[in-house]
Design a protein around this motif. Structure first.
Motif, PDB file in Angstrom:
ATOM      1  N   ASP A   6      -0.873   6.133   8.480  1.00  0.00           N
ATOM      2  CA  ASP A   6      -1.754   6.207   7.317  1.00  0.00           C
ATOM      3  C   ASP A   6      -1.075   5.600   6.113  1.00  0.00           C
ATOM      4  O   ASP A   6       0.040   5.942   5.784  1.00  0.00           O
ATOM      5  CB  ASP A   6      -2.101   7.666   7.036  1.00  0.00           C
ATOM      6  N   VAL A   8      -1.545   4.528   2.007  1.00  0.00           N
ATOM      7  CA  VAL A   8      -2.342   4.829   0.838  1.00  0.00           C
ATOM      8  C   VAL A   8      -2.666   3.546   0.094  1.00  0.00           C
ATOM      9  O   VAL A   8      -1.863   2.633   0.035  1.00  0.00           O
ATOM     10  CB  VAL A   8      -1.575   5.785  -0.071  1.00  0.00           C
ATOM     11  N   GLU A 242     -10.642  14.698  -6.903  1.00  0.00           N
ATOM     12  CA  GLU A 242      -9.488  14.893  -6.042  1.00  0.00           C
ATOM     13  C   GLU A 242      -9.139  13.558  -5.388  1.00  0.00           C
ATOM     14  O   GLU A 242     -10.022  12.794  -4.992  1.00  0.00           O
ATOM     15  CB  GLU A 242      -9.789  15.936  -4.968  1.00  0.00           C
ATOM     16  N   ASN A 244      -5.924  11.132  -3.138  1.00  0.00           N
ATOM     17  CA  ASN A 244      -4.653  10.957  -2.469  1.00  0.00           C
ATOM     18  C   ASN A 244      -3.902   9.873  -3.227  1.00  0.00           C
ATOM     19  O   ASN A 244      -4.307   8.720  -3.239  1.00  0.00           O
ATOM     20  CB  ASN A 244      -4.915  10.546  -1.020  1.00  0.00           C
ATOM     21  N   MET A 247       2.219   8.378  -0.729  1.00  0.00           N
ATOM     22  CA  MET A 247       2.914   8.965   0.404  1.00  0.00           C
ATOM     23  C   MET A 247       4.270   9.453  -0.044  1.00  0.00           C
ATOM     24  O   MET A 247       5.068   8.676  -0.577  1.00  0.00           O
ATOM     25  CB  MET A 247       3.078   7.922   1.508  1.00  0.00           C
ATOM     26  N   MET A 252       1.401  13.255   2.373  1.00  0.00           N
ATOM     27  CA  MET A 252       0.611  12.680   1.307  1.00  0.00           C
ATOM     28  C   MET A 252       0.839  13.440  -0.003  1.00  0.00           C
ATOM     29  O   MET A 252       1.048  14.638  -0.009  1.00  0.00           O
ATOM     30  CB  MET A 252      -0.870  12.724   1.682  1.00  0.00           C
ATOM     31  N   ALA A 254      -0.812  14.815  -3.213  1.00  0.00           N
ATOM     32  CA  ALA A 254      -2.130  15.171  -3.721  1.00  0.00           C
ATOM     33  C   ALA A 254      -2.169  15.011  -5.231  1.00  0.00           C
ATOM     34  O   ALA A 254      -1.140  14.999  -5.903  1.00  0.00           O
ATOM     35  CB  ALA A 254      -2.468  16.607  -3.332  1.00  0.00           C
ATOM     36  N   SER A 279      -0.057  15.951  -8.375  1.00  0.00           N
ATOM     37  CA  SER A 279       0.072  17.402  -8.378  1.00  0.00           C
ATOM     38  C   SER A 279       1.394  17.801  -9.019  1.00  0.00           C
ATOM     39  O   SER A 279       2.465  17.339  -8.632  1.00  0.00           O
ATOM     40  CB  SER A 279       0.014  17.931  -6.943  1.00  0.00           C
ATOM     41  N   ASP A 282       3.804  19.535  -6.526  1.00  0.00           N
ATOM     42  CA  ASP A 282       4.316  18.697  -5.449  1.00  0.00           C
ATOM     43  C   ASP A 282       5.306  17.646  -5.934  1.00  0.00           C
ATOM     44  O   ASP A 282       6.281  17.333  -5.264  1.00  0.00           O
ATOM     45  CB  ASP A 282       3.167  17.986  -4.724  1.00  0.00           C
ATOM     46  N   SER A 335      -8.855   4.759   3.560  1.00  0.00           N
ATOM     47  CA  SER A 335      -7.818   3.738   3.565  1.00  0.00           C
ATOM     48  C   SER A 335      -7.906   2.961   4.877  1.00  0.00           C
ATOM     49  O   SER A 335      -8.335   3.475   5.897  1.00  0.00           O
ATOM     50  CB  SER A 335      -6.433   4.368   3.418  1.00  0.00           C
ATOM     51  N   ARG A 350      -6.588   7.519   6.250  1.00  0.00           N
ATOM     52  CA  ARG A 350      -7.053   8.784   5.682  1.00  0.00           C
ATOM     53  C   ARG A 350      -8.465   8.644   5.132  1.00  0.00           C
ATOM     54  O   ARG A 350      -8.831   7.623   4.551  1.00  0.00           O
ATOM     55  CB  ARG A 350      -6.109   9.240   4.562  1.00  0.00           C
ATOM     56  N   GLU A 352     -11.077  10.618   2.515  1.00  0.00           N
ATOM     57  CA  GLU A 352     -11.118  11.660   1.496  1.00  0.00           C
ATOM     58  C   GLU A 352     -12.325  12.571   1.716  1.00  0.00           C
ATOM     59  O   GLU A 352     -13.435  12.090   1.981  1.00  0.00           O
ATOM     60  CB  GLU A 352     -11.191  11.021   0.109  1.00  0.00           C
TER      61      GLU A 352
END
Length: 417
Positions: A6, A8, A242, A244, A247, A252, A254, A279, A282, A335, A350, A352
């Protein structure tokens, strides 16, 4: 979901290399060597490929090549993501190095060396500080849609005055002793841990003007990321979705996508800038207190032809035809990447939640066969990316292969930001 493949759409490199380069800067001999021209040459101009807002240039490694690398102000040492271009016996002599992840999960093993010779055009660096990743977890080639072997950054930019003409896709680099005709507005930059920063003013939906310090990142395909403000999360716009955002070393990242009211750099005022907000728990929390508020990517930088002078401490910005272009977020919600191990086939990565792709019935792992009756293999990832950002409510007919079964899906784009 094909997590190992995956990729992004944006911000694919940032989180790994900020942390990687921070650690490598602690190495005693790191970044001691610079590039220089062979012979009496004092400048060179060369074309570059411009793919998904990324500058891709040919690089020779230990006399072999050329190999395509991304030219990235956001990295300190050179980064090789495909060790197959190196001699395996030499690789065994490199120093093991561990990169700690941003986000939940495992760490990443890497190697460090300064025993690599690097050639870019007529410029050569005999002993280049380099990080070699044990695994290319980002699948850079799949993201870009062509073989890419790594990124080159600080050592190159520190060695020259570098002019990037985004409008003509050309790169000129000059000896630092040569007189250069500077064009555009001169903006001060600061180098911290071998990465360039500038000051900018962010206008929020509440009407506040926030003074920020941003990394200049030619190796990030996004417009703007805002991470922290006063050791907390950066204030969000009134409307976000929201998203992504990239990576991390083990998963991933967020976050949310939105638009700030405006961004001011020097005399340049750009309204309605598409912005990612990672985030806080994160990612951003781990950089709080670093005097960094975010990251200015190439989708914004391409609005200018730029000159970077690390030794003088300035960037020069001159508007080009991209300046009036409005950046749009992906309107598909999925993606797409190229799998070079399967005859350059295109796959869905990915998806969403709640996106047009999910509503149309796409699944992670679907192979794209045709897009609007045109063979998918004849489309570049850049063309697909532009198509998926093109127009609200645009219908796109996509034929996919799902585990041997052909399916025809109608994707209707939706502008969400």
């Amino acid at each position: 979901m094909i997590m190992s493949r995956d990729v992004v759409k944006t911000h694919v490199f940032l989180w790994l290399f900020i942390l990687l380069c921070t650690n490598l800067c602690c190495a005693p001999a790191a970044f001691a060597q610079n590039f220089g021209f062979t012979g009496k040459r004092t400048a060179q101009t060369m074309p570059f490929k411009f793919v998904k807002n990324l500058i891709i240039i040919p690089v020779f490694i230990n006399g072999k090549g050329p190999y395509d690398f991304i030219l990235d102000t956001g990295v300190g040492p050179m980064v090789i993501t495909d060790a197959s271009i190196l001699d395996s016996a030499q690789v065994r002599t490199y120093t093991p190095f561990k990169v700690f992840g941003l986000g939940a999960g495992i760490d990443l093993n890497a190697l460090f060396t300064n025993k690599i010779s690097v050639g870019i055009g007529h410029a050569l660096s005999e002993t280049t500080p380099t990080a070699v990743l044990a695994d290319d977890i980002f699948n850079l080639s799949g993201y870009v849609g062509q073989p890419v072997y790594g990124l080159v950054g600080y050592s190159f930019f520190k060695s020259f005055v570098v002019r990037i003409r985004y409008d003509s896709k050309s790169l000129t680099f000059y000896n630092t002793a040569r007189r250069v005709r500077y064009r555009g507005e001169r903006i001060p930059i600061e180098l911290t841990l071998n990465k360039p920063y500038l000051r900018a003013q962010v206008r929020t939906d509440s009407g506040d003007t926030l003074h920020t310090r941003l990394i200049i990142d030619t190796g990030g395909s996004h417009s703007l990321l805002l991470e922290t403000f006063r050791n907390g999360a950066f204030p969000l716009p009134d409307t976000t979705i929201e998203a992504n955002l990239g990576m991390g070393l083990s998963g991933m990242i967020a976050g949310k996508m939105g638009r700030i009211r405006s961004l001011q750099i020097g005399a340049f005022h750009v309204p309605d800038v598409l912005t990612g907000f990672p985030s806080f728990e994160d990612v951003a929390k781990k950089t709080a207190g670093s005097d960094r508020n975010g990251n200015l990517g190439a989708n914004f930088l391409k609005k200018f032809n730029i000159i970077l002078d690390y030794n003088g401490g300035f960037i020069y910005l001159k508007k080009n035809f991209y300046f009036q272009e409005r950046s749009e977020h992906d309107m598909s919600g999925m993606s797409v990447f190229v799998d070079f191990e399967q005859a350059d086939r295109l796959f869905v990565g990915r998806i969403e939640p709640g996106s047009p792709a999910q509503e149309a019935g796409f699944e992670s792992g679907d192979e794209l066969l045709k897009v609007n009756f045109k063979a998918a293999k004849d489309l570049s990832l850049t063309e697909l990316d532009e198509l998926f950002r093109s127009r609200d409510a645009r219908p796109i007919l996509v034929e996919v292969n799902r585990q041997g079964t052909p399916l025809l899906l109608l994707l209707r784009l939706k502008k969400r930001i």
